[in-house]
Design an enzyme around this catalytic site. Structure first.
Site, PDB file in Angstrom:
ATOM      1  N   TYR A 151       0.863  -1.186   0.000  1.00  0.00           N
ATOM      2  CA  TYR A 151       0.000   0.000   0.000  1.00  0.00           C
ATOM      3  C   TYR A 151       0.896   1.231   0.000  1.00  0.00           C
ATOM      4  O   TYR A 151       1.855   1.317   0.767  1.00  0.00           O
ATOM      5  CB  TYR A 151      -0.885  -0.012   1.252  1.00  0.00           C
ATOM      6  N   ASP A 191       9.230   2.756  -1.050  1.00  0.00           N
ATOM      7  CA  ASP A 191       8.267   3.415  -0.169  1.00  0.00           C
ATOM      8  C   ASP A 191       8.643   3.037   1.269  1.00  0.00           C
ATOM      9  O   ASP A 191       8.274   1.972   1.746  1.00  0.00           O
ATOM     10  CB  ASP A 191       6.848   2.972  -0.516  1.00  0.00           C
ATOM     11  N   LYS A 231       5.433   9.125   8.635  1.00  0.00           N
ATOM     12  CA  LYS A 231       5.278   8.565   9.983  1.00  0.00           C
ATOM     13  C   LYS A 231       6.336   9.071  10.974  1.00  0.00           C
ATOM     14  O   LYS A 231       6.267  10.192  11.452  1.00  0.00           O
ATOM     15  CB  LYS A 231       5.260   7.037   9.891  1.00  0.00           C
TER      16      LYS A 231
END
Ligand code: KE4
Length: 441
Positions: free
Chosen positions: A158, A253, A281
């Site tokens: 994702y 990613d 994050k």
């Protein structure tokens, strides 16, 4: 000061959730599904989500006064633990100087320096406000640089909710993507090829045929959105050599793995350098943030230096920069990652032992301080094998742990995280709760 929380009540039988239930009912009348991000709604595990009122260190406290040892950590960012005093103090001071100016600031330079020093593959970096923006922008740079439109991604990975990434594998050999959500135009999906994670032969075969139309390959170097799936030996190096061979941009990613699996992310951990890296994050210390960066010739394409447009009202926001800088300063201290590794290893050994003693078949995978327990007796190495896990068993395990004051990610296909604030006592409590919950499965 947050309300003084009631300690974990006994073995969980007395846990009450009436206020969370009331708030969830109210939220559902105002917010789609009652949440601002789908996974929080507990749909994969049943029951109502707990509403959190405060958090400190390794614990979160819900609106009914229950305390939980937290392994969600806001889906990764809270690697220092919640409300770290150094971060809170810096945010208080920064907010008294204003919260956003829409003009360049020195903290943006300081965070950019920290990121570039930690990720030598990044010569320049652009701050954005989410991992979605980071991945979407990195793909746009790859397309602008190569003049090609195609994107290769991997099933179960994702990269945020940009249209072209909400795509599932097309049927048969076509491999051309089909939308994985209403609202995604077929024309967008057709540009995305989805392959099985860890299948370097499938990638080799597709690139031999399609390389002229492929701008980039984007991958989570450790896949944290189908649980925790590790790259097989040679997979990442294979991605690197194949993309280099065809002039295709390799995008890591590292929104989840960055500063998580090591200070230098998965690229340092596995020794493979991508062309572009997405971060998020941890680098925002719990405030909205994302970043993308990489080779000079790619990043010089980004406006206003180059023609590839990308912008953001709150990009580089001084509060997010401040929280990120303070977080990385604590992480860069000697022994931080050893401490994370020691606790993560203790949790791994404890959970493996608990499932053996309870007679429950599980597979546990971990990369640094991110991990996942699958309820299966087969190896998990891609999305197909991850989905063989018994999600009903996971749901019952999740609820058993919640009742015992342990807050896990409410889905089998999410990773768990440990922070510097987790103590050995917390790990012992977690392992004991896991044994009791597994025995009742
Ligand atoms: P955000 O847009 O949610 O900041 O980041 C998207 C993203 C991009 N890349 C990776 C590897 C990610 O893990 C994420 C977001 N991760 C999820 C957790 N599986 C966020 C939790 C949620 O969606 O609520």
């Amino acid at each position: 000061m947050p309300p003084v929380p009631v300690l974990i009540r006994g073995s969980g039988q007395t846990m009450k959730w009436s206020r969370s239930r009331r708030l969830f009912k109210k939220a559902q009348g105002l917010i789609p599904g009652g949440v601002n991000s789908p996974v929080r709604a507990f749909k994969a595990v049943g029951g109502n989500p707990i509403f959190i009122s405060s958090a400190k260190g390794a614990r979160v406290y819900d609106v009914d006064g229950n305390a939980y040892i937290d392994y969600v950590l806001s889906w990764g960012p809270m690697i220092l633990g919640h409300a770290h005093p150094r971060v809170v103090r810096a945010l208080k001071e920064a907010s008294e100087r204003g919260t956003s100016y829409g003009a360049p600031t020195e903290p943006e330079i300081r965070l950019a320096e920290l990121l570039i020093r930690a990720y030598p593959s990044m010569k320049k970096v652009r701050m954005v406000n989410s991992g979605t923006e980071a991945a979407m922008s990195a793909i746009r740079v790859a397309r602008g640089f190569t003049g090609r439109d195609g994107v290769v991604k991997f099933e179960g990975c994702y990269h945020g909710h940009a249209d072209g990434l909400l795509v599932k594998a097309g049927s048969g050999a076509a491999t051309l993507g089909i939308p994985d959500s209403p609202g995604v135009p077929r024309s967008y999906a057709r540009n995305t090829i989805t392959l099985p994670f860890n299948d370097i032969d499938a990638l080799r075969e597709v690139l031999q045929r399609e390389w002229r139309g492929i701008a980039c390959v984007i991958v989570e170097p450790v896949a944290g959105n189908m649980g925790c799936v590790l790259p097989r030996k040679g997979f990442l190096k294979g991605l690197r050599s194949l993309t280099r061979k065809y002039g295709i941009v390799l995008i890591f990613d590292e929104v989840m793995t960055g500063f998580r699996v090591s200070y230098g992310g998965a690229q340092a951990y596995y020794g493979v350098e991508p062309d572009l890296t997405c971060l998020g994050k941890v680098i925002g210390g719990g405030l909205p943030v994302g970043a993308y960066g990489g080779r000079e010739e790619l990043m010089s394409m980004v406006a206003p230096e180059g023609p590839v447009y990308q912008a953001g009202t709150l990009s580089g926001n001084p509060l997010a920069m401040t929280a990120g800088i303070e977080t990385l300063k604590v992480l860069s201290r000697k022994g931080a990652y050893e401490r994370l590794e020691e606790r993560a290893r203790a949790l791994e050994e404890g959970l493996r032992d608990a499932s053996k003693r309870a007679g429950v078949k599980t597979r546990f995978y971990r990369a640094g301080s991110m991990f996942c327990t699958y309820f299966t007796d087969r190896d998990v190495y891609d999305f197909r094998t991850a989905r063989l896990s018994d999600t009903g068993r996971f749901a019952r395990f999740f609820t058993g742990m919640l009742k015992r004051g342990i807050n896990l990610a409410p889905s089998q296909f999410e990773a768990g995280f440990i922070s510097l604030a987790h103590s050995y006592r917390d790990i012992e409590k977690t392992v004991r709760a896991a044994y009791e919950a597994m025995k009742q499965l």
